[in-house]
Design an enzyme around this catalytic site. Structure first.
Site, mmCIF file in Angstrom:
data_model
loop_
_atom_site.group_PDB
_atom_site.id
_atom_site.type_symbol
_atom_site.label_atom_id
_atom_site.label_comp_id
_atom_site.label_asym_id
_atom_site.label_seq_id
_atom_site.Cartn_x
_atom_site.Cartn_y
_atom_site.Cartn_z
ATOM 1 N N ALA A 106 97.830 25.418 25.698
ATOM 2 C CA ALA A 106 97.585 25.990 24.517
ATOM 3 C C ALA A 106 97.093 25.194 23.511
ATOM 4 O O ALA A 106 96.708 23.893 23.662
ATOM 5 C CB ALA A 106 99.102 26.442 23.887
ATOM 6 N N GLY A 114 99.809 26.431 29.290
ATOM 7 C CA GLY A 114 99.363 27.700 29.125
ATOM 8 C C GLY A 114 98.337 27.889 30.312
ATOM 9 O O GLY A 114 98.330 29.333 30.804
ATOM 10 N N GLU A 146 100.486 28.589 33.282
ATOM 11 C CA GLU A 146 101.122 29.747 33.209
ATOM 12 C C GLU A 146 100.254 31.035 33.584
ATOM 13 O O GLU A 146 100.619 31.984 33.935
ATOM 14 C CB GLU A 146 101.615 29.811 31.830
ATOM 15 C CG GLU A 146 102.955 28.805 31.750
ATOM 16 C CD GLU A 146 103.506 28.852 30.323
ATOM 17 O OE1 GLU A 146 104.725 28.952 29.951
ATOM 18 O OE2 GLU A 146 102.747 28.655 29.372
ATOM 19 N N GLU A 177 104.560 20.538 28.536
ATOM 20 C CA GLU A 177 104.994 20.880 27.193
ATOM 21 C C GLU A 177 106.239 19.875 26.920
ATOM 22 O O GLU A 177 106.443 19.669 25.726
ATOM 23 C CB GLU A 177 105.842 22.335 27.227
ATOM 24 C CG GLU A 177 104.623 23.300 27.179
ATOM 25 C CD GLU A 177 104.201 23.860 28.695
ATOM 26 O OE1 GLU A 177 103.591 24.779 28.828
ATOM 27 O OE2 GLU A 177 104.573 23.094 29.680
#
Length: 257
Positions: free
Chosen positions: A65, A108, A111, A131
């Site tokens: 992210a 991310g 993901e 994270e």
């Protein structure tokens, strides 16, 4: 036109989407996710597109992210984050989605890889959910999809320890389907996409749905869905064309009917 993506049509029935934020190692900010969700929605609605490949750069598929953007959001902003809807749209893409991964696929980025149906990884790829190092946890399906993909022990190690794994480990664990040389990753992913695009579109969509149901249903419910889908396809023109083509020893010409 999207500003954070490069969208190409390299073959009939195939769309290639390249994440393009090179200055940020393709970090997934809101604008990129919005553009990606919109492109996938358009591809899902276009009957001429039968498979999509998503990739990044040689250095990074997506390095996570956008931390700078995340730092600007307060709790209210996080609770009302538009990225949630974008992630739901991406994860709900109905046609085959193939990820071609080189370099970092972290946070991310990992993901996003797990939203794909097939993952072709370069030997230099690295996958991780770091994270925990920021005092948070994966927030776009990482804890749920990772455990289903690689099992509890490795998922716990990756999420709780923030440790990344290399492409070979990811292949052994079931996170990726194939490992190739980095310079051939996109080419190989496109080969897979072209092969899928040549199949009967209705059968491909229902086969994907049936396979995904297997993750969430008990065996008896999954078998009922499979039988229902099989029955539906038995009445299609493409099923008749497939059988005729086999009998006549020629390539099938599927029309999605």
């Amino acid at each position: 036109m999207p500003s954070n993506l490069i969208v190409q049509a390299p073959a009939d029935g195939v769309r290639l989407i390249t994440l393009h934020r090179p200055q940020a190692l393709n970090a997934l900010n809101t604008a990129l996710l919005e553009e990606l969700a919109a492109e996938l929605h358009a591809a899902d609605q276009d009957p001429q597109i039968r498979a999509v490949v998503i990739t990044g750069s040689r250095k990074a598929f997506a390095a996570g992210a956008d931390i700078n953007e995340m730092a600007e959001r307060d709790l209210v902003g996080i609770l009302d984050d538009p990225r949630v809807a974008h992630w739901q749209s991406i994860a709900g893409f109905g046609k085959p989605l193939i990820a071609a991964v080189n370099g970092f696929a972290l946070g991310g980025g990992c993901e996003l890889v797990m939203c794909a149906d097939i993952v072709i990884a370069g030997s230099d790829a690295r996958f991780g959910q770091p994270e925990i190092n920021l005092g948070i946890l994966p927030g776009a399906g990482g804890t749920q999809r990772l455990l289903r993909a690689v099992g509890k022990p490795l998922a716990m190690q990756m999420v709780l320890g923030g440790e990344a794994i290399d492409a070979r480990h990811a292949l052994q664990a079931g996170l990726v389907s194939e490992v190739t040389e980095p310079e051939l990753t996109v080419e190989r992913a496109l080969q897979v996409a072209v092969a899928i695009a040549a199949k009967a579109p209705l059968a491909v969509r229902l086969a994907k749905e049936a396979l995904l149901k297997a993750q969430d249903m008990d065996l008896a419910s999954g078998l009922r869905f499979e039988r229902h889908a099989f029955t539906l396809l038995a009445g299609t023109a493409d099923r008749n064309e497939g059988i005729r083509a086999f009998q006549e020893k020629r390539p099938a010409r599927f029309q999605g009917l």
